[in-house]
Design a protein around this motif. Structure first.
Motif, PDB file in Angstrom:
ATOM      1  N   GLY A 199       0.789  -1.227   0.000  1.00 11.14           N
ATOM      2  CA  GLY A 199       0.000   0.000   0.000  1.00 11.14           C
ATOM      3  C   GLY A 199       0.820   1.274   0.000  1.00 11.14           C
ATOM      4  O   GLY A 199       0.279   2.361  -0.249  1.00 11.14           O
ATOM      5  N   ASP A 200       2.115   1.187   0.299  1.00  9.06           N
ATOM      6  CA  ASP A 200       2.977   2.372   0.285  1.00  9.06           C
ATOM      7  C   ASP A 200       3.285   2.800  -1.147  1.00  9.06           C
ATOM      8  O   ASP A 200       3.373   1.963  -2.055  1.00  9.06           O
ATOM      9  N   THR A 201       3.479   4.096  -1.325  1.00 14.38           N
ATOM     10  CA  THR A 201       4.042   4.591  -2.582  1.00 14.38           C
ATOM     11  C   THR A 201       5.526   4.828  -2.366  1.00 14.38           C
ATOM     12  O   THR A 201       5.948   5.283  -1.292  1.00 14.38           O
ATOM     13  N   ILE A 202       6.337   4.503  -3.349  1.00 11.66           N
ATOM     14  CA  ILE A 202       7.780   4.644  -3.221  1.00 11.66           C
ATOM     15  C   ILE A 202       8.376   5.035  -4.565  1.00 11.66           C
ATOM     16  O   ILE A 202       7.940   4.568  -5.615  1.00 11.66           O
ATOM     17  N   GLY A 203       9.357   5.912  -4.506  1.00  9.03           N
ATOM     18  CA  GLY A 203      10.049   6.320  -5.707  1.00  9.03           C
ATOM     19  C   GLY A 203      11.278   7.130  -5.345  1.00  9.03           C
ATOM     20  O   GLY A 203      11.512   7.454  -4.174  1.00  9.03           O
ATOM     21  N   CYS A 204      12.075   7.437  -6.323  1.00 10.73           N
ATOM     22  CA  CYS A 204      13.267   8.254  -6.118  1.00 10.73           C
ATOM     23  C   CYS A 204      13.301   9.269  -7.265  1.00 10.73           C
ATOM     24  O   CYS A 204      13.951   9.044  -8.297  1.00 10.73           O
ATOM     25  N   PRO A 205      12.574  10.376  -7.118  1.00  6.93           N
ATOM     26  CA  PRO A 205      12.417  11.324  -8.232  1.00  6.93           C
ATOM     27  C   PRO A 205      13.714  12.095  -8.501  1.00  6.93           C
ATOM     28  O   PRO A 205      14.546  12.285  -7.616  1.00  6.93           O
ATOM     29  N   THR A 206      13.847  12.524  -9.723  1.00  8.91           N
ATOM     30  CA  THR A 206      14.998  13.323 -10.118  1.00  8.91           C
ATOM     31  C   THR A 206      14.855  14.741  -9.576  1.00  8.91           C
ATOM     32  O   THR A 206      13.830  15.403  -9.772  1.00  8.91           O
ATOM     33  N   VAL A 236      11.680   8.481  -1.592  1.00 10.11           N
ATOM     34  CA  VAL A 236      10.469   9.085  -1.047  1.00 10.11           C
ATOM     35  C   VAL A 236       9.414   7.998  -0.839  1.00 10.11           C
ATOM     36  O   VAL A 236       9.050   7.275  -1.782  1.00 10.11           O
ATOM     37  N   VAL A 237       8.949   7.850   0.397  1.00 10.93           N
ATOM     38  CA  VAL A 237       7.923   6.867   0.748  1.00 10.93           C
ATOM     39  C   VAL A 237       6.702   7.616   1.270  1.00 10.93           C
ATOM     40  O   VAL A 237       6.808   8.388   2.236  1.00 10.93           O
ATOM     41  N   ASN A 238       5.580   7.408   0.618  1.00  9.35           N
ATOM     42  CA  ASN A 238       4.327   8.074   1.001  1.00  9.35           C
ATOM     43  C   ASN A 238       4.491   9.591   1.093  1.00  9.35           C
ATOM     44  O   ASN A 238       3.974  10.248   2.008  1.00  9.35           O
ATOM     45  N   GLY A 239       5.266  10.153   0.161  1.00 16.39           N
ATOM     46  CA  GLY A 239       5.425  11.601   0.089  1.00 16.39           C
ATOM     47  C   GLY A 239       6.493  12.185   0.989  1.00 16.39           C
ATOM     48  O   GLY A 239       6.718  13.397   0.971  1.00 16.39           O
ATOM     49  N   THR A 240       7.169  11.354   1.779  1.00 21.90           N
ATOM     50  CA  THR A 240       8.192  11.844   2.704  1.00 21.90           C
ATOM     51  C   THR A 240       9.536  11.226   2.352  1.00 21.90           C
ATOM     52  O   THR A 240       9.633  10.008   2.146  1.00 21.90           O
ATOM     53  N   THR A 241      10.567  12.073   2.325  1.00 18.93           N
ATOM     54  CA  THR A 241      11.905  11.564   2.045  1.00 18.93           C
ATOM     55  C   THR A 241      12.369  10.674   3.185  1.00 18.93           C
ATOM     56  O   THR A 241      12.296  11.056   4.360  1.00 18.93           O
ATOM     57  N   LEU A 242      12.841   9.498   2.849  1.00 16.42           N
ATOM     58  CA  LEU A 242      13.241   8.504   3.840  1.00 16.42           C
ATOM     59  C   LEU A 242      14.633   8.823   4.375  1.00 16.42           C
ATOM     60  O   LEU A 242      15.591   8.919   3.607  1.00 16.42           O
ATOM     61  N   PRO A 243      14.774   9.010   5.689  1.00 19.06           N
ATOM     62  CA  PRO A 243      16.123   9.197   6.237  1.00 19.06           C
ATOM     63  C   PRO A 243      16.897   7.882   6.194  1.00 19.06           C
ATOM     64  O   PRO A 243      16.415   6.854   6.665  1.00 19.06           O
ATOM     65  N   GLU A 244      18.074   7.910   5.596  1.00 24.77           N
ATOM     66  CA  GLU A 244      18.871   6.693   5.463  1.00 24.77           C
ATOM     67  C   GLU A 244      20.327   6.975   5.855  1.00 24.77           C
ATOM     68  O   GLU A 244      21.230   6.933   5.030  1.00 24.77           O
TER      69      GLU A 244
END
Length: 250
Positions: free
Chosen positions: A133-140, A150-158
């Motif tokens: 159900g999550d949305t995930i991507g790495c936009p340019t 970006v997961v569910n509209g929030t940048t993932l801290p890694e």
């Protein structure tokens, strides 16, 4: 000739007489002989184990080893050795990962999964970055590169990635009963960016700790805290995971 009759107080004769008189009334179970034989065999096995234990001067050690061997594969915990670079520098080549096969994976967890490619199956270790159900991507970004997953509209801290950069990939929604996996060494991992989301049923275990070559233990960075095996928990010994597909994933 005088016949010597047995004394009425002769114990041996009295026992024979009583046995003869009682014989018609004795009804033994049909399986009595088998039961006695099995009991005798068990007693002989116990005596043999005792002799082996005494010979090595450590009966407890021997019996514990036998018991542990019998429990192999029954523990909730098992160990694998990482052979590839896909999770560096979180997990380096040759380090051991202790996993719990009963845990459900959460975001940030490192898991071992059973995968298939080109007609054969293999195991691989990756990190869970998105759930069903999550949305995930790495936009340019403006600089022409991805600034972060970006997961569910929030940048993932890694923070575990250090200075590593993730190449852009399109945003998608993770289907039901599946998870999206990435290797921490993004330049080397052939993960969900290329093979797609992975079924939850293909997860074999969730990492609870990492051990280096010197036996030093550390927590799994970036993952939720999970209890590791206690002093009395059986942990299946380390096996090596066949190297996952590494190299340039393109």
């Amino acid at each position: 000739m005088n016949t010597i009759l047995p004394s009425p107080h002769d114990p041996a004769e009295e026992l024979r007489r009583l046995a003869t008189a009682a014989t018609p009334t004795v009804h033994a179970r049909a399986d009595l002989a088998r039961t006695v034989l099995n009991r005798a065999r068990r007693q002989r096995r116990v005596r043999r184990l005792g002799k082996v234990a005494a010979a090595v001067g450590g009966g407890l050690v021997v019996l514990t080893t036998v018991a542990a061997a019998n429990l192999l594969g029954r523990s909730d915990y098992f160990t694998v050795t990482e052979p590839s670079e896909v999770m560096e520098s979180t997990i380096n080549v040759g380090e051991r990962v202790v996993l719990n096969k009963k845990l459900s994976p959460a975001r940030g967890d490192i898991v071992i999964v059973h995968l298939a490619r080109d007609g054969y199956t293999y195991d691989a270790i990756f990190r869970v970055v998105a759930l069903s159900g999550d949305t995930i991507g790495c936009p340019t970004g403006p600089a022409g590169r991805c600034e972060g997953v970006v997961v569910n509209g929030t940048t993932l801290p890694e923070p575990y990635l250090g200075a590593a950069v993730t190449d852009p990939f399109p945003t998608s929604t993770v289907p039901d009963h599946m998870i999206f996996l990435l290797g921490d060494n993004r330049a080397r991992a052939h993960d969900s960016r290329f093979i797609g989301p992975v079924r939850l049923t293909d997860v074999g275990g969730v990492a609870v700790r990492i051990e280096n070559r010197n036996g030093q233990v550390r927590a799994v960075p970036g993952a939720p805290a999970h209890p590791g095996p206690g002093d009395r928990d059986n942990v299946d010994p380390a096996t090596q995971v066949p190297p996952a597909f590494v190299g340039s994933p393109r």
